[in-house]
Write a protein that holds these residues in place. Structure first.
Motif, short mmCIF file in Angstrom:
data_model
loop_
_atom_site.label_atom_id
_atom_site.label_comp_id
_atom_site.label_asym_id
_atom_site.label_seq_id
_atom_site.Cartn_x
_atom_site.Cartn_y
_atom_site.Cartn_z
N MET A 1 0.89 -1.16 0.06
CA MET A 1 0.01 -0.12 -0.02
C MET A 1 0.78 1.09 -0.01
SD MET A 1 -3.30 0.70 2.66
CE MET A 1 -4.18 2.09 2.67
N GLU A 2 1.90 1.14 0.70
CA GLU A 2 2.87 2.22 0.78
C GLU A 2 3.38 2.77 -0.51
OE1 GLU A 2 6.19 1.94 3.77
OE2 GLU A 2 6.95 4.05 3.00
N LYS A 3 3.98 1.63 -1.21
CA LYS A 3 4.61 1.96 -2.43
C LYS A 3 3.59 2.41 -3.56
CE LYS A 3 6.51 -0.71 -6.30
NZ LYS A 3 5.51 -0.55 -7.18
N PHE A 4 2.26 1.68 -3.56
CA PHE A 4 1.36 2.32 -4.17
C PHE A 4 1.03 3.60 -4.20
CE2 PHE A 4 -3.46 2.41 -5.15
CZ PHE A 4 -3.36 2.34 -6.43
N ILE A 5 0.95 4.31 -2.86
CA ILE A 5 0.47 5.75 -2.90
C ILE A 5 1.68 6.44 -2.94
CG2 ILE A 5 -0.03 7.52 -1.20
CD1 ILE A 5 -1.48 5.23 0.40
N MET A 6 2.99 5.95 -2.52
CA MET A 6 4.22 6.85 -2.55
C MET A 6 4.87 6.96 -4.11
SD MET A 6 3.89 8.68 0.04
CE MET A 6 3.51 9.01 1.66
N GLU A 7 4.81 5.86 -4.63
CA GLU A 7 5.42 5.76 -5.99
C GLU A 7 4.39 5.59 -7.12
OE1 GLU A 7 8.23 2.68 -5.94
OE2 GLU A 7 8.96 3.12 -3.87
N ASP A 8 3.44 4.63 -7.11
CA ASP A 8 2.78 4.48 -8.28
C ASP A 8 1.67 5.68 -8.74
OD1 ASP A 8 3.73 2.13 -8.54
OD2 ASP A 8 2.37 0.93 -7.26
N CYS A 9 1.10 6.23 -7.42
CA CYS A 9 0.35 7.43 -7.62
C CYS A 9 1.11 8.51 -7.66
CB CYS A 9 -0.70 7.40 -6.40
SG CYS A 9 -1.73 5.81 -6.57
N GLY A 10 2.39 8.72 -7.44
CA GLY A 10 3.36 9.95 -7.62
C GLY A 10 3.37 10.40 -6.22
N GLY A 11 3.17 9.88 -5.38
CA GLY A 11 3.23 10.46 -4.01
C GLY A 11 2.18 11.64 -3.52
N MET A 12 2.92 12.30 -2.46
CA MET A 12 1.86 13.32 -1.92
C MET A 12 1.95 14.68 -2.91
SD MET A 12 1.05 11.59 0.70
CE MET A 12 -0.05 12.69 1.34
N LEU A 13 0.60 15.05 -3.07
CA LEU A 13 0.32 16.08 -4.02
C LEU A 13 1.34 17.27 -3.57
CD1 LEU A 13 -1.55 17.43 -6.00
CD2 LEU A 13 -2.75 18.11 -4.04
N ARG A 14 1.54 17.58 -2.59
CA ARG A 14 2.62 18.94 -2.08
C ARG A 14 3.82 18.01 -1.09
NH1 ARG A 14 -2.91 22.13 -0.40
NH2 ARG A 14 -3.15 19.98 1.01
N ASP A 15 4.97 18.42 -1.86
CA ASP A 15 6.14 17.44 -1.36
C ASP A 15 6.35 17.91 0.04
OD1 ASP A 15 6.74 15.92 -3.67
OD2 ASP A 15 7.59 17.86 -4.65
N ASP A 16 5.99 19.09 0.44
CA ASP A 16 6.19 19.24 1.95
C ASP A 16 5.39 19.07 2.87
OD1 ASP A 16 4.65 21.23 0.82
OD2 ASP A 16 5.18 22.97 2.13
N LYS A 17 4.21 18.13 2.43
CA LYS A 17 3.41 17.84 3.32
C LYS A 17 3.14 16.31 3.67
CE LYS A 17 1.28 21.80 3.52
NZ LYS A 17 2.18 22.87 4.46
N LYS A 18 3.05 15.68 4.55
CA LYS A 18 3.19 14.46 4.97
C LYS A 18 1.93 13.68 4.82
CE LYS A 18 5.84 14.42 9.08
NZ LYS A 18 6.43 15.23 9.64
N LEU A 19 1.85 12.26 4.68
CA LEU A 19 0.70 11.39 4.83
C LEU A 19 0.05 11.51 6.02
CD1 LEU A 19 -1.22 9.42 3.05
CD2 LEU A 19 0.42 7.77 4.17
N LYS A 20 -1.28 11.77 6.35
CA LYS A 20 -1.77 11.71 7.44
C LYS A 20 -2.75 10.47 7.63
CE LYS A 20 -4.43 14.26 10.73
NZ LYS A 20 -4.72 15.80 11.20
#
Lengths: 429, 178
Positions: A267-286
């Motif tokens: 799941m982490e790889k899916f969100i962080m890599e496949d889906c391009g990661g967080m919309l704003r680079d300076d904001k963390k996943l919550k």
């Protein structure tokens, strides 16, 4: 928005980027309707057994094994039988069926026809959510094309098999995604769920045996017949067969519809890599809601470094559910009290009003959230919300009540800091 | 006109008058009936309510009376169904019914700013219609377009990946009557 397969060849998404893939000719050029022809040379039992072997589970959200659902339909019923496709895609965060209906209507027609042939069905309905009005025209044209090619209607391909397919529209009611409410709506009534049993397989639309399947469930069927049930299952895992579509929205760089093999890691790889990661680079996943709004919300600690696999078992182990596969990704700017309030407003609006726990309960939940949002939070409110949820969950007539309770129960437990901020603001603690 | 009363929507709700539809529209309605068993005409009710709404602007008493006759139903059967579904308007709406999706994915990607901007430009609040009868703004629940949030539906048309600039262009075009 992305539409692509990761970790597998595109099956569900095969026609998504093919020019004029919604037309009969192009669909046939890509192997379309071969599975129907193959199925029409198989026995009913063989078709149902292939679907059982595939481990295909309902893609609408409940995840009930499709082959088993089909096998509940009585063979010798004197009444007409029906297949109803549930295209009432309304679960917040879910938008996969929309693209199947827009770009691959013939796959749905073929899947319905295979089911109809196996179960002795002569009439199929596709129930669209009213807002998807533009998709109905696309499907009506596809059905007419199929009719002209003798794939729909009387004596299909010169055999004794006859089957009509009709489109039907809802008019804005989430509850009609619940299969018995959908049937009430199809009959022209308010979308109230019905008592089960009798299950739709015995008494569905017009009190006749009826199978209700989600769009993606039915579009999987031609693939299963083509490849064989076991081969299709083995694309995924033993218990979670095949590939599945995931709708991804929220704070990611590449939202979209992704096809993944069941058991995809992780799941982490899916969100962080496949889906391009967080919309704003300076904001963390919550937070992530992985299965449409009705499932448990997960916090970042449950995802990062936890190797959560994306299948029915993996997500339960990870603390949530597959549901409809609608990922809503939230970064640290989101206040989970606010996001939970937003979803609770949704359930209050969509509660059909039939049973008291859901109708009154969702209303009280929203009242409390409104008071909290207006600065009137009290420390005991978290427990109050949980008490009300407890009076809704498992005590409502249909699963909408549970769906309203679960996001709140998980949010209170997994995001205590957000609740504390709102509920203790007047205490000076 | 028979007796007159008002319901909670402040609409005049009781008249025996029956709406009149052109032969083409009646034919369109008849075409829906083919889909359902002959003794299950009520199934066509929701599709036909959409036809009434399109032709008369909203679900009005005369239109309901017509459907009751057309489908062999009681008038109350038609109201019962019509009032359940959020896409049926029980009173007139503007020529352009702007329905902004307010559910979670749209909310966290800017729905409040979009709704605020539209309302500011039109000088109305959600749920209201502009004086010229051109626009109604409603905040609605999830429209199944979360991957292209924020989004809204005007009439039946989806408008996705909204920005303030995109909304402005759209409103300008609609105001100009194009």
């Amino acid at each position: 928005m992305e539409i692509k397969a990761i970790g597998c060849e595109p099956l569900q998404l095969k026609m998504m980027h093919v020019k004029d893939g919604h037309t009969l000719k192009v669909y046939e050029d890509h192997g379309g309707y071969k599975s129907l022809k193959k199925a029409m040379n198989m026995s009913s039992d063989d078709i149902i057994n292939e679907v059982k072997a595939s481990a295909l589970r309902g893609r609408g959200g409940a995840g009930f094994p499709t082959g088993m659902k089909w096998s509940f339909v009585p063979r010798d019923s004197p009444k007409p039988k029906y297949i109803v496709c549930n295209a009432d895609e309304s679960e917040p965060g879910t938008f996969k069926d929309r693209y199947l209906l827009e770009r691959d209507p013939h796959a749905l027609i073929e899947g319905m026809l295979i089911g109809a042939f196996a179960l002795g069905v002569e009439t199929c309905y596709i129930y669209y959510r009213g807002e998807y009005n533009y998709l109905i025209d696309i499907m009506d044209k596809a059905i007419e094309e199929a009719r002209a090619a003798n794939l729909v209607g009387r004596n299909i391909l010169g055999t004794d098999f006859s089957c009509e397919i009709y489109t039907h529209t809802g008019a804005g009611a989430y509850i009609c995604g619940e299969e018995t409410a959908l049937l009430s709506s199809l009959e022209g009534f308010r979308g109230h769920p019905r008592m089960k049993p009798p299950f739709p397989a015995i008494e569905g639309v017009y009190a006749c045996p009826t199978v209700v399947n989600n769009v993606e469930t039915l579009t999987s069927v031609p693939q299963i017949i083509e490849m064989g049930g076991i081969a299709w299952r083995d694309l995924g895992t033993e218990k979670s067969g095949g590939t599945k579509l995931w709708s991804v929205s929220g704070h990611v760089k590449k939202p979209g519809v992704y096809e993944l093999p069941m058991g995809y890691s992780d799941m982490e790889k899916f969100i962080m890599e496949d889906c391009g990661g967080m919309l704003r680079d300076d904001k963390k996943l919550k937070a992530v809601i992985p299965g449409g709004s009705s499932v448990y919300i997960m916090n970042a600690d449950q995802i990062i470094g936890k190797n959560v696999t994306l299948d029915y078992e993996g997500l339960v182990e990870g603390g949530s559910m597959v549901g409809s596969g609608g990922f809503i990704v939230m970064d640290e700017t989101v206040d989970v009290v606010d996001s939970t309030k937003n979803l609770t407003e949704f359930y209050r609006h969509e509660s059909c009003g039939w049973c008291t726990p859901c109708r009154e309960g969702t209303d009280w939940l929203v009242k409390i959230f409104n008071r909290v949002a207006d600065g009137g939070g009290r420390p005991e409110d978290a427990q109050l919300l949980l008490d009300i949820c407890d009076n809704i969950e498992g005590k409502s007539f249909c699963p909408l009540g549970d769906a309203a309770a679960w996001p709140i129960q998980s949010a209170v437990k997994r995001f205590p800091e957000d609740f504390k901020k709102h509920l203790f603001q007047n205490t000076g603690i | 006109m028979a007796s007159v009363a008002t319901d909670y929507t402040n609409q005049v709700v009781y008249t025996d008058e029956v709406a009149d539809f052109s032969p083409e529209i009646v034919e369109e309605m008849r075409a829906h009936l083919v889909k359902y068993p002959a003794d299950r005409k009520r199934s066509a009710l929701i599709p036909l309510l959409f036809v009434v709404q399109r032709e008369r602007g909203y679900i009005d008493n005369e239109g309901v009376n017509f459907l009751a006759k057309f489908l062999d139903l009681e008038v109350t059967d038609v109201w019962e169904t019509a009032t359940f579904y959020s896409m049926f308007n029980m009173r007139p709406v503007g020529k352009y019914h702007i329905q902004v999706c307010k559910t979670l994915s749209c909310r966290i990607l800017g729905e409040p700013e979009i709704t605020g901007h539209i309302c500011d430009r039109l000088g109305i609040k959600p749920g209201e219609t502009t004086e010229d009868g051109l626009f109604t703004v409603t905040r609605v629940e999830c429209l199944g377009s979360c991957g292209t949030a924020p989004m809204m539906q005007i009439g039946f048309d989806y408008h996705e990946d909204l920005t303030i600039e995109k909304v402005d262009r759209l409103l300008d075009t609609l105001k100009a009557g194009k």
